[in-house]
Design an enzyme around this catalytic site. Structure first.
Site, PDB file in Angstrom:
ATOM      1  NE  ARG A  61      -2.525  -1.633   3.127  1.00  0.00           N
ATOM      2  CZ  ARG A  61      -2.848  -3.229   3.070  1.00  0.00           C
ATOM      3  NH1 ARG A  61      -3.695  -3.809   2.572  1.00  0.00           N
ATOM      4  NH2 ARG A  61      -2.351  -3.663   4.309  1.00  0.00           N
ATOM      5  CD  GLU A  98      -1.433 -10.361  16.241  1.00  0.00           C
ATOM      6  OE1 GLU A  98      -1.595  -9.525  15.198  1.00  0.00           O
ATOM      7  OE2 GLU A  98      -2.388 -10.604  16.814  1.00  0.00           O
TER       8      GLU A  98
HETATM    9  P1  AMP Z   1       2.788  -2.350  11.241  1.00  0.00           P
HETATM   10  O1  AMP Z   1       3.978  -3.092  10.915  1.00  0.00           O
HETATM   11  O2  AMP Z   1       1.611  -3.104  12.332  1.00  0.00           O
HETATM   12  O3  AMP Z   1       2.738  -1.026  11.595  1.00  0.00           O
HETATM   13  O4  AMP Z   1       1.553  -2.675  10.103  1.00  0.00           O
HETATM   14  C1  AMP Z   1       1.610  -1.801   8.834  1.00  0.00           C
HETATM   15  C2  AMP Z   1       0.925  -2.401   7.603  1.00  0.00           C
HETATM   16  O5  AMP Z   1      -0.103  -3.240   8.001  1.00  0.00           O
HETATM   17  C3  AMP Z   1       0.675  -1.247   6.862  1.00  0.00           C
HETATM   18  O6  AMP Z   1       1.416  -1.253   5.735  1.00  0.00           O
HETATM   19  C4  AMP Z   1      -0.685  -1.313   6.738  1.00  0.00           C
HETATM   20  O7  AMP Z   1      -1.044  -1.262   5.594  1.00  0.00           O
HETATM   21  C5  AMP Z   1      -1.097  -2.461   7.463  1.00  0.00           C
HETATM   22  N1  AMP Z   1      -2.073  -2.625   8.457  1.00  0.00           N
HETATM   23  C6  AMP Z   1      -2.190  -2.785   9.926  1.00  0.00           C
HETATM   24  N2  AMP Z   1      -2.799  -2.384  10.710  1.00  0.00           N
HETATM   25  C7  AMP Z   1      -3.825  -1.978   9.922  1.00  0.00           C
HETATM   26  C8  AMP Z   1      -5.264  -1.514  10.004  1.00  0.00           C
HETATM   27  N3  AMP Z   1      -5.958  -1.385  11.018  1.00  0.00           N
HETATM   28  N4  AMP Z   1      -5.906  -0.761   8.851  1.00  0.00           N
HETATM   29  C9  AMP Z   1      -5.342  -0.750   7.733  1.00  0.00           C
HETATM   30  N5  AMP Z   1      -3.830  -1.390   7.519  1.00  0.00           N
HETATM   31  C10 AMP Z   1      -3.324  -1.662   8.289  1.00  0.00           C
END
Ligand code: AMP
Length: 174
Positions: A61, A98
């Site tokens: 994304r 996770e």
């Molecule tokens: P993180 O590594 O936990 O910060 O996850 C980031 C990635 O997961 C990003 O590329 C987001 O596109 C996706 N992501 C994680 N949680 C969400 C959420 N609640 N809504 C949309 N995208 C999410």
């Protein structure tokens, strides 16, 4: 367009991809040209005088807005991809998610120690993915790292993962 109007264009999808997660779906904002203008113009104003030499998008994304910003800043775009997608020599880093371990890669000739890089992804949740991407680009000895998100989920405190020398900027907070 105001921040509140942009927020109203972001769709909450309950229990996606798994139960208990409220997924922030930005595709509903991307289909509105005023939201795209808001994102790109705001980022351009923030970064235009900071000497950034490469915009790096995080799969997948992060690939939507990053190249538009690179075009506007008149600099190059570099992809960070999941393992096995980039065709030439790569540097990689693994990090815990996770469920299990993930690995991301960048072409080993994509950036150099002369670069000031702007890492971009759509959303900051726990920060694990972007933190790993920062460590990956550090291997090149880059001059400075900027990190950008369209949307930050403040309650997850993902920004606390980043070192003090990394500037984290999000356009919208939820
Ligand atoms: P993180 O590594 O936990 O910060 O996850 C980031 C990635 O997961 C990003 O590329 C987001 O596109 C996706 N992501 C994680 N949680 C969400 C959420 N609640 N809504 C949309 N995208 C999410």
């Amino acid at each position: 367009m105001t921040v509140e109007e942009v927020k109203a264009n972001i769709r909450d999808v309950i229990d996606f991809p798994v139960k208990g997660i409220v997924f922030k779906d930005l595709t509903t904002a991307f289909k509105n040209s005023e939201c795209i203008n808001f994102f790109v113009d705001n980022m351009y104003e923030h970064y235009k005088n900071l000497g950034v030499t490469k915009v790096i998008g995080i799969e997948s994304r992060g690939f939507i807005i990053a190249p538009i910003l690179a075009y506007k800043l008149n600099i190059g775009f570099v992809p960070v991809r999941k393992k096995g997608k980039l065709p030439a020599d790569t540097l990689e880093i693994s990090y815990s998610k996770e469920y299990g371990i993930d690995t991301i890669q960048i072409h080993s000739d994509a950036i150099s120690s002369d670069d000031v890089v702007l890492l971009h992804d759509d959303l900051l949740a726990t920060g694990g993915t972007m933190k790993a991407a920062c460590e990956l680009v550090r291997k090149f000895g880059v001059k400075k790292i900027y990190v950008n998100f369209l949307l930050e989920l403040d309650f997850l405190k993902g920004r606390e993962l980043f070192e003090d020398d990394v500037e984290v900027y999000s356009l919208i907070h939820c």
